[in-house]
Design a protein around this motif. Structure first.
Motif, mmCIF file in Angstrom:
data_model
loop_
_atom_site.group_PDB
_atom_site.id
_atom_site.type_symbol
_atom_site.label_atom_id
_atom_site.label_comp_id
_atom_site.label_asym_id
_atom_site.label_seq_id
_atom_site.Cartn_x
_atom_site.Cartn_y
_atom_site.Cartn_z
ATOM 1 N N ASP A 11 8.935 15.170 -53.332
ATOM 2 C CA ASP A 11 9.579 14.648 -52.122
ATOM 3 C C ASP A 11 10.168 13.259 -52.376
ATOM 4 O O ASP A 11 9.840 12.608 -53.360
ATOM 5 N N ASP A 12 10.982 12.819 -51.420
ATOM 6 C CA ASP A 12 11.401 11.409 -51.361
ATOM 7 C C ASP A 12 12.097 10.906 -52.626
ATOM 8 O O ASP A 12 11.771 9.845 -53.161
ATOM 9 N N HIS A 75 16.698 16.526 -48.454
ATOM 10 C CA HIS A 75 15.500 16.045 -47.755
ATOM 11 C C HIS A 75 15.932 15.208 -46.552
ATOM 12 O O HIS A 75 15.962 13.986 -46.606
ATOM 13 N N HIS A 79 15.942 9.925 -43.404
ATOM 14 C CA HIS A 79 14.481 9.853 -43.509
ATOM 15 C C HIS A 79 13.866 8.859 -42.517
ATOM 16 O O HIS A 79 12.792 8.326 -42.730
ATOM 17 N N TYR A 81 12.199 8.435 -38.919
ATOM 18 C CA TYR A 81 11.553 9.255 -37.899
ATOM 19 C C TYR A 81 11.752 8.620 -36.525
ATOM 20 O O TYR A 81 11.105 7.639 -36.197
ATOM 21 N N PRO A 129 11.802 16.225 -43.701
ATOM 22 C CA PRO A 129 10.911 15.069 -43.749
ATOM 23 C C PRO A 129 9.737 15.278 -42.783
ATOM 24 O O PRO A 129 9.948 15.724 -41.648
HETATM 25 ZN ZN ZN Z 1 9.788 12.521 -47.230
#
Ligand code: ZN
Length: 287
Positions: A11-12, A75, A79, A81, A129
């Protein structure tokens, strides 16, 4: 019982992630010929993911990995939230997508897709995410020609809203039954965790495969009641484990009985049980 397959996702992936740790991980994957899935953030605005110096040739390097057989997923978009919705799986109470209007979600996904495409990356896999997405996310993904979602809590891939879900349930190496994906956040990985992964891959050569190998298979099973209840059960078990991990009394117990040496840890865990029992009892009386 059907076959067991474990694959890996990172991820990320951003230009300013921890490249030292990335190279360390890549060397381990190279040793065993495993090509994972990476989740590239198109336009990262999440300060938590900015941990190092930005790599100037980032996009060229991602294309190189793709040429070498690594799989690429989108992804999210930035990112960030800004929703507190848990979405369909409810693994976390934060999201870049779940709970937001369809138009907002579509717009974010499209902008992200355009950035990746401007660098020559045509990703058909979506990595949400926070593992958070809802029906509108899926509708927008389908509209934007995505084919896969790297998520799901069943023991095998399934089709839902025209997309193929490849299950992703574990975040530390362990032998699995059915299909699963090991989800790794390299920025936070310790040397001990890297070494654990290294050993695990050496001991499980038949189990762990490249992501592309899973994508090569055809999955036709539609999401149904049986899969839904299996998924629900697995999610409940996961939340129970998480509650134990978040319990302060349990955490203190695990901390004071921890040792790098496995045998010593086992002894300390057993010897620490009476005190744990007393602490749990005191808490129960106080409530
Ligand atoms: Zn992430």
């Amino acid at each position: 019982m059907g076959k067991s397959v474990l694959t890996i996702r990172l991820d990320d992936i951003t230009p300013d992630m921890d490249w030292g740790k990335f190279e360390r991980l890549k060397a381990i994957f190279d040793k065993y010929g495993i090509k994972p899935l990476i989740g590239v953030v198109p336009d990262n605005q999440d300060p938590k993911l900015k941990v190092g110096k930005a790599r100037a040739d980032f996009w060229e390097y991602i294309l190189e990995l793709q040429k070498d057989g690594w799989s690429i997923s989108q992804h999210g978009y930035t990112h960030v939230y800004d929703s507190q919705n848990g979405g369909l799986l409810g693994l976390h109470r934060f999201s870049e997508f779940a709970g937001l209007p369809y138009e907002v979600q579509f717009d974010r996904l499209k902008r992200g897709q355009e950035i990746l495409q401007s660098h020559g990356i045509y990703a058909t896999i979506f990595m949400a995410p926070g593992h958070t997405f809802d029906e509108n996310t899926l509708k927008a993904l389908k509209e934007l020609d995505f084919q896969y979602v790297t998520d799901g809590y069943a023991s095998e891939p399934y089709k839902r809203s025209g997309l193929t879900f490849i299950p992703c349930k574990i975040s530390s190496p362990k032998a699995v039954t059915g299909y699963d994906t090991l989800c790794l956040h390299l920025n936070h990985m310790s040397e001990a965790e890297m070494e654990e992964l290294h050993k695990f891959l050496g001991n499980n050569k038949d189990l762990v495969v490249s992501y592309a190998k899973v994508l090569d298979e055809d999955f036709h099973k539609e999401y149904n009641d049986k899969i839904a209840s299996e998924e629900e059960k697995a999610l409940r078990a996961r939340n129970k484990r998480k509650n134990v991990a978040n319990d302060t009394v349990m955490q203190r117990y695990l901390q004071r009985t921890y040792s790098e040496k496995k045998w010593l840890k086992q002894i300390k865990r057993i010897l620490g049980l009476p005190r744990l029992m007393v602490e749990l009892l005191i808490r129960k009386i106080k409530k």
